[in-house]
Design a protein around this motif. Structure first.
Motif, mmCIF file in Angstrom:
data_model
loop_
_atom_site.group_PDB
_atom_site.id
_atom_site.type_symbol
_atom_site.label_atom_id
_atom_site.label_comp_id
_atom_site.label_asym_id
_atom_site.label_seq_id
_atom_site.Cartn_x
_atom_site.Cartn_y
_atom_site.Cartn_z
ATOM 1 N N THR A 1 -20.950 21.819 -2.715
ATOM 2 C CA THR A 1 -20.416 23.028 -2.092
ATOM 3 C C THR A 1 -19.075 22.723 -1.459
ATOM 4 O O THR A 1 -18.764 21.578 -1.138
ATOM 5 N N CYS A 2 -18.284 23.765 -1.274
ATOM 6 C CA CYS A 2 -17.053 23.696 -0.501
ATOM 7 C C CYS A 2 -17.083 24.858 0.476
ATOM 8 O O CYS A 2 -17.164 26.025 0.057
ATOM 9 N N ARG A 3 -17.090 24.531 1.760
ATOM 10 C CA ARG A 3 -17.225 25.538 2.815
ATOM 11 C C ARG A 3 -18.437 26.437 2.569
ATOM 12 O O ARG A 3 -18.385 27.660 2.747
ATOM 13 N N GLY A 4 -19.518 25.809 2.129
ATOM 14 C CA GLY A 4 -20.786 26.511 1.973
ATOM 15 C C GLY A 4 -20.986 27.226 0.662
ATOM 16 O O GLY A 4 -22.064 27.794 0.433
ATOM 17 N N GLN A 5 -19.995 27.198 -0.225
ATOM 18 C CA GLN A 5 -20.100 27.911 -1.495
ATOM 19 C C GLN A 5 -20.146 26.918 -2.659
ATOM 20 O O GLN A 5 -19.392 25.941 -2.682
ATOM 21 N N GLY A 6 -21.030 27.188 -3.613
ATOM 22 C CA GLY A 6 -21.198 26.288 -4.744
ATOM 23 C C GLY A 6 -20.997 26.981 -6.070
ATOM 24 O O GLY A 6 -20.325 28.005 -6.180
ATOM 25 N N VAL A 7 -21.613 26.409 -7.101
ATOM 26 C CA VAL A 7 -21.499 26.947 -8.447
ATOM 27 C C VAL A 7 -22.438 28.147 -8.610
ATOM 28 O O VAL A 7 -23.170 28.503 -7.684
ATOM 29 N N ASP A 8 -22.424 28.756 -9.770
ATOM 30 C CA ASP A 8 -23.253 29.928 -10.053
ATOM 31 C C ASP A 8 -24.717 29.489 -10.165
ATOM 32 O O ASP A 8 -25.078 28.755 -11.092
ATOM 33 N N PRO A 9 -25.583 29.922 -9.252
ATOM 34 C CA PRO A 9 -26.969 29.448 -9.287
ATOM 35 C C PRO A 9 -27.756 29.950 -10.493
ATOM 36 O O PRO A 9 -28.773 29.352 -10.864
ATOM 37 N N GLY A 10 -27.310 31.029 -11.121
ATOM 38 C CA GLY A 10 -28.029 31.577 -12.258
ATOM 39 C C GLY A 10 -27.513 31.128 -13.612
ATOM 40 O O GLY A 10 -28.070 31.507 -14.647
ATOM 41 N N ALA A 11 -26.456 30.315 -13.630
ATOM 42 C CA ALA A 11 -25.855 29.911 -14.899
ATOM 43 C C ALA A 11 -26.775 28.955 -15.656
ATOM 44 O O ALA A 11 -27.377 28.047 -15.069
ATOM 45 N N LEU A 12 -26.852 29.140 -16.964
ATOM 46 C CA LEU A 12 -27.656 28.268 -17.806
ATOM 47 C C LEU A 12 -26.897 27.008 -18.200
ATOM 48 O O LEU A 12 -27.503 25.975 -18.476
ATOM 49 N N VAL A 13 -25.570 27.095 -18.264
ATOM 50 C CA VAL A 13 -24.739 25.960 -18.662
ATOM 51 C C VAL A 13 -24.140 25.360 -17.404
ATOM 52 O O VAL A 13 -23.376 26.022 -16.698
ATOM 53 N N ARG A 14 -24.482 24.100 -17.108
ATOM 54 C CA ARG A 14 -24.011 23.467 -15.887
ATOM 55 C C ARG A 14 -24.018 21.960 -16.067
ATOM 56 O O ARG A 14 -24.780 21.416 -16.851
ATOM 57 N N HIS B 1 -20.850 27.468 -16.466
ATOM 58 C CA HIS B 1 -20.231 28.411 -17.402
ATOM 59 C C HIS B 1 -21.206 29.527 -17.721
ATOM 60 O O HIS B 1 -22.408 29.276 -17.905
ATOM 61 N N THR B 2 -20.712 30.740 -17.796
ATOM 62 C CA THR B 2 -21.489 31.866 -18.285
ATOM 63 C C THR B 2 -20.679 32.597 -19.347
ATOM 64 O O THR B 2 -19.455 32.567 -19.332
ATOM 65 N N GLY B 3 -21.375 33.251 -20.252
ATOM 66 C CA GLY B 3 -20.725 33.975 -21.341
ATOM 67 C C GLY B 3 -21.592 33.925 -22.586
ATOM 68 O O GLY B 3 -22.339 32.963 -22.795
ATOM 69 N N ALA B 4 -21.488 34.955 -23.411
ATOM 70 C CA ALA B 4 -22.360 35.044 -24.580
ATOM 71 C C ALA B 4 -22.205 33.862 -25.515
ATOM 72 O O ALA B 4 -23.187 33.363 -26.077
ATOM 73 N N GLU B 5 -20.973 33.382 -25.696
ATOM 74 C CA GLU B 5 -20.747 32.303 -26.656
ATOM 75 C C GLU B 5 -21.440 31.012 -26.224
ATOM 76 O O GLU B 5 -22.103 30.354 -27.021
ATOM 77 N N VAL B 6 -21.298 30.627 -24.945
ATOM 78 C CA VAL B 6 -21.919 29.385 -24.493
ATOM 79 C C VAL B 6 -23.425 29.543 -24.342
ATOM 80 O O VAL B 6 -24.182 28.591 -24.568
ATOM 81 N N GLU B 7 -23.873 30.734 -23.974
ATOM 82 C CA GLU B 7 -25.304 30.942 -23.785
ATOM 83 C C GLU B 7 -26.053 31.037 -25.107
ATOM 84 O O GLU B 7 -27.288 30.964 -25.126
ATOM 85 N N ALA B 8 -25.333 31.172 -26.227
ATOM 86 C CA ALA B 8 -25.976 31.205 -27.534
ATOM 87 C C ALA B 8 -26.577 29.856 -27.907
ATOM 88 O O ALA B 8 -27.504 29.779 -28.707
ATOM 89 N N ASN B 9 -26.057 28.767 -27.335
ATOM 90 C CA ASN B 9 -26.612 27.435 -27.579
ATOM 91 C C ASN B 9 -26.369 26.600 -26.327
ATOM 92 O O ASN B 9 -25.366 25.899 -26.218
ATOM 93 N N VAL B 10 -27.285 26.717 -25.384
ATOM 94 C CA VAL B 10 -27.091 26.086 -24.079
ATOM 95 C C VAL B 10 -27.002 24.563 -24.165
ATOM 96 O O VAL B 10 -26.115 23.963 -23.537
ATOM 97 N N PRO B 11 -27.882 23.867 -24.921
ATOM 98 C CA PRO B 11 -27.755 22.396 -24.972
ATOM 99 C C PRO B 11 -26.403 21.935 -25.512
ATOM 100 O O PRO B 11 -25.805 20.990 -24.985
ATOM 101 N N PHE B 12 -25.908 22.603 -26.547
ATOM 102 C CA PHE B 12 -24.623 22.204 -27.128
ATOM 103 C C PHE B 12 -23.488 22.479 -26.147
ATOM 104 O O PHE B 12 -22.620 21.623 -25.920
ATOM 105 N N ALA B 13 -23.486 23.665 -25.528
ATOM 106 C CA ALA B 13 -22.428 24.010 -24.579
ATOM 107 C C ALA B 13 -22.464 23.091 -23.364
ATOM 108 O O ALA B 13 -21.416 22.719 -22.820
ATOM 109 N N THR B 14 -23.662 22.700 -22.933
ATOM 110 C CA THR B 14 -23.781 21.791 -21.799
ATOM 111 C C THR B 14 -23.230 20.414 -22.141
ATOM 112 O O THR B 14 -22.545 19.780 -21.324
ATOM 113 N N ALA B 15 -23.501 19.949 -23.352
ATOM 114 C CA ALA B 15 -22.965 18.651 -23.777
ATOM 115 C C ALA B 15 -21.444 18.678 -23.813
ATOM 116 O O ALA B 15 -20.783 17.717 -23.408
ATOM 117 N N LEU B 16 -20.873 19.782 -24.275
ATOM 118 C CA LEU B 16 -19.418 19.897 -24.310
ATOM 119 C C LEU B 16 -18.833 19.924 -22.895
ATOM 120 O O LEU B 16 -17.806 19.302 -22.621
#
Length: 209
Positions: free
Chosen positions: A39-52, A168-183
């Motif tokens: 976190t930075c000043r109490g704020q972090g990444v998107d808690p609902g994102a599948l790609v992280r 990351h969020t978005g239709a393209e990355v969420e179409a293949n979460v393991p691959f997008a996460t590796a990238l």
């Protein structure tokens, strides 16, 4: 936002490679950690994102040198080869609300022709020589990703621990979460390697003030 980097440069390939195995992750000093999100000043990444992904490294250089390299965004192309241009959308030091636009090329691949990815990052939180958090979209031909990126800088024995976490969020990355996460992992670890190389080349040893 970031990285970006290898993730953004190659993520359009996901559209043409759905169902294939994700690439192996880069090796080195950067590694994910199982503890609480950054976190930075109490704020972090998107808690609902599948790609992280989260990664970190220890840099043997003064904190002042590392901080300047990371926040002097207009000079990123001098030490990050994937960054081809950066434009500040304002003046003065980075502060909440400050924005910058940067670009990286996308080579031709099975999903898209050669094109350019345009990324607009807006600083949301920042604490001098401690942390920074920015968010924003990356757009290209047939591609829209929204990223949230946090960096923290902590003096430790042997240097400064630089930690980074991004979603990351978005239709393209969420179409293949393991691959997008590796990238994404490859991109963050490459950024850390470049930052470590640049900082250690510019600084005397054993001074982390």
């Amino acid at each position: 936002m970031s990285p970006l980097r290898t993730a953004f440069v190659t993520v359009p390939v996901v559209l043409g490679l759905l169902g294939t195995a994700a690439p192996a992750g880069a090796t080195g000093s950067a590694a994910p950690r199982p503890d609480r999100p950054l976190t930075c000043r109490g704020q972090g990444v998107d808690p609902g994102a599948l790609v992280r992904h989260r990664a970190e490294t220890v840099i043997d250089a003064p904190l002042s040198v590392i901080w300047k390299l990371q926040t002097d965004v207009e000079r990123w192309p001098a030490w990050q080869r994937p960054v081809t241009s950066v434009e500040r959308l304002g003046h003065g030091p980075l502060r909440p609300g400050a924005a910058f636009r940067w670009t990286t090329p996308i080579p031709p691949n099975p999903a898209t022709p050669a094109t350019r990815l345009d990324i607009t990052s807006t600083v949301r939180q920042i604490e001098r020589r401690s942390c920074v958090r920015w968010t924003g979209p990356a757009t290209g031909e047939g591609l829209l990703i929204h990223g949230v990126h946090v960096w923290t800088f902590t003096p430790v024995g042997g240097g400064v621990r630089v930690s980074t976490e991004e979603t990351h969020t978005g239709a393209e990355v969420e179409a293949n979460v393991p691959f997008a996460t590796a990238l994404l992992r490859e991109g963050l670890e490459a950024w850390l390697r470049d930052l470590k190389t640049a900082a250690e080349a510019r600084a005397p040893h054993h001074d982390t003030r």
